[in-house]
Scaffold this active site. Structure first.
Site, PDB file in Angstrom:
ATOM      1  NE  ARG A  60      -4.331  -1.266   0.197  1.00 57.72           N
ATOM      2  CZ  ARG A  60      -4.536  -2.282  -0.632  1.00 57.72           C
ATOM      3  NH1 ARG A  60      -3.605  -2.596  -1.520  1.00 57.72           N
ATOM      4  NH2 ARG A  60      -5.664  -2.974  -0.594  1.00 57.72           N
ATOM      5  CD  GLU A  98      -2.411   3.557  -5.475  1.00 55.28           C
ATOM      6  OE1 GLU A  98      -3.512   3.003  -5.744  1.00 55.28           O
ATOM      7  OE2 GLU A  98      -1.411   2.934  -5.135  1.00 55.28           O
ATOM      8  CG  HIS A 131      -2.587  -0.399  -6.706  1.00 59.96           C
ATOM      9  ND1 HIS A 131      -3.137   0.261  -5.639  1.00 59.96           N
ATOM     10  CD2 HIS A 131      -2.536  -1.717  -6.326  1.00 59.96           C
ATOM     11  CE1 HIS A 131      -3.419  -0.592  -4.666  1.00 59.96           C
ATOM     12  NE2 HIS A 131      -3.049  -1.807  -5.067  1.00 59.96           N
ATOM     13  CE1 TYR A 166      -5.828  -4.495 -10.065  1.00 54.62           C
ATOM     14  CE2 TYR A 166      -6.306  -3.642 -12.238  1.00 54.62           C
ATOM     15  CZ  TYR A 166      -6.535  -3.647 -10.887  1.00 54.62           C
ATOM     16  OH  TYR A 166      -7.485  -2.814 -10.349  1.00 54.62           O
TER      17      TYR A 166
END
Length: 380
Positions: free
Chosen positions: A212, A241, A258, A262
């Site tokens: 984070r 963000e 980020h 993914y």
């Protein structure tokens, strides 16, 4: 059930559309449209990290169940949910293989660029949960010395394998963060890496953060880079963000929006956890252990052919990992368009994890075959 439950879902959660429609009334919204008003008569909510599930969002609504398709849950006010008897679930470990792939690509590319022999280096892993444990296995597999810091696990397990944070800082060549964001309490991680943290550096280090953004204090980090305390900086997560610090971006060696977790596999895992837990909670009647039928294919070959002749095992692993994921493509997109941070996440290219690929070695040998298998690749 006589009356279909109503679900509000983030429209960027993949593989979800069409799955719950036979069993529930479901509305897909952009995260910015999910507010108190639209939740008034909703029974359930399926979100990502961008939706803050707190009193402001949930007060006066009918929501009984929240599912987040993410490993983190710092966007959920767990105390409020407990007070209001709202059940919530996250998807721990769902994208750990994806973050491992990102980490491996980042580290191997920096090592290749700067001619670093990784088996001569010590890596300090802060946070040894689902992701940190995979990073630990990867580092040990390629012959690195490993230091682990995880106070909650150390207390629970009374294990001697963990070290104090100060010891890790002073004895690591590479430091990587894999902690949840805790804003208070004994295990607070908010601004864990602050001025005092960087003051303890006794040599320049490679720093990687995929956890984070708020775990590292931006101003302290920028100063540490300028003072040459950090030799290479790799950031996938940022404070504030999607409005990220442009000066910090320019100080990084690898910068991404980020997306470490993914991969298409990680996304499928996260959605499956949400669907199955929601199905169980409301007894919807969907088949147990649902999983997406088809995960998209990447635009590279499923087979990786590597000639091992005259190559070190680090060079071979570098070639394999780079075939599966070219991290500098993500880096270039962010640098070229800092204002489209969210769009880059929403339209992320298909990326598949190591276990999707089949490896054919020419002039291979037993040691490298074992390493490749341990990393999760399929050997032909």
């Amino acid at each position: 059930m006589n009356k279909k439950i109503k679900i509000i879902a983030d429209d960027k959660i993949p593989f979800l559309k069409g799955v719950l429609e036979p069993f529930a009334s479901i509305q897909y919204l952009n995260y910015s449209q999910i507010n108190n008003e639209v939740l008034k008569d909703a029974d359930s909510l399926i979100v990502r990290t961008r939706t803050k599930c707190d009193r402001n969002l949930l007060d006066g609504t009918n929501v009984k169940f929240i599912a987040t398709a993410t490993i983190g849950f710092d966007h959920i006010d767990t105390k409020y949910c407990k007070e209001k008897n709202i059940k919530w679930i996250n998807a721990p470990g769902c994208n750990s293989g994806s973050v491992l792939q990102y980490f491996a690509s980042a580290l191997l590319n920096i090592a290749h660029k700067k001619n670093i022999l990784l088996k001569e280096k010590t890596i300090g892993i802060i946070g040894v949960g689902n992701v940190g444990s995979k990073i630990e296995k990867f580092a040990r597999t390629i012959g690195m010395n490993v230091l682990l810091n995880d106070p909650p696990r150390e207390r629970m397990e009374s294990s001697q394998k963990f070290v104090l944070l100060d010891y890790l800082i002073q004895n690591s060549d590479i430091i990587t963060f894999h902690v949840p964001l805790n804003k208070d309490g004994v295990d607070r991680t908010f601004h864990l890496a602050d001025e005092n943290f960087f003051k303890k550096f006794n040599s320049p280090k490679i720093l990687i953060n995929t956890s984070r953004g708020e775990v590292i204090k931006t101003e302290a980090l920028k100063n540490a880079v300028k003072q040459k305390k950090i030799s290479s900086l790799i950031l996938d997560v940022w404070e504030n963000e999607p409005q990220i610090d442009n000066e910090l971006l320019n100080l990084t060696d690898i910068a991404t929006p980020h997306i470490a977790g993914y991969s298409a596999d990680g996304k499928a895992n996260g959605t499956a956890v949400c669907v199955n837990q929601l199905n169980k909670f409301f007894n919807l009647g969907l088949n147990e252990n649902w999983y997406p039928e088809e995960i998209p294919l990447p635009n590279n070959s499923i087979q990786i052919v590597v000639d091992c002749k005259d190559k070190s095992f680090q060079q071979i692993i570098y070639e394999l990992v780079n075939h599966t994921y070219k991290i500098f493509g993500d880096d270039a997109r962010l640098r070229n368009s800092i204002d489209t941070f969210e769009q880059q996440r929403a339209n992320y290219p298909v990326r598949r994890e190591f276990n999707f690929y089949k490896v054919k070695l020419l002039n291979g040998y037993k040691e490298i075959e074992n390493i490749i298998k341990q990393l999760g690749f399929n050997l032909e």
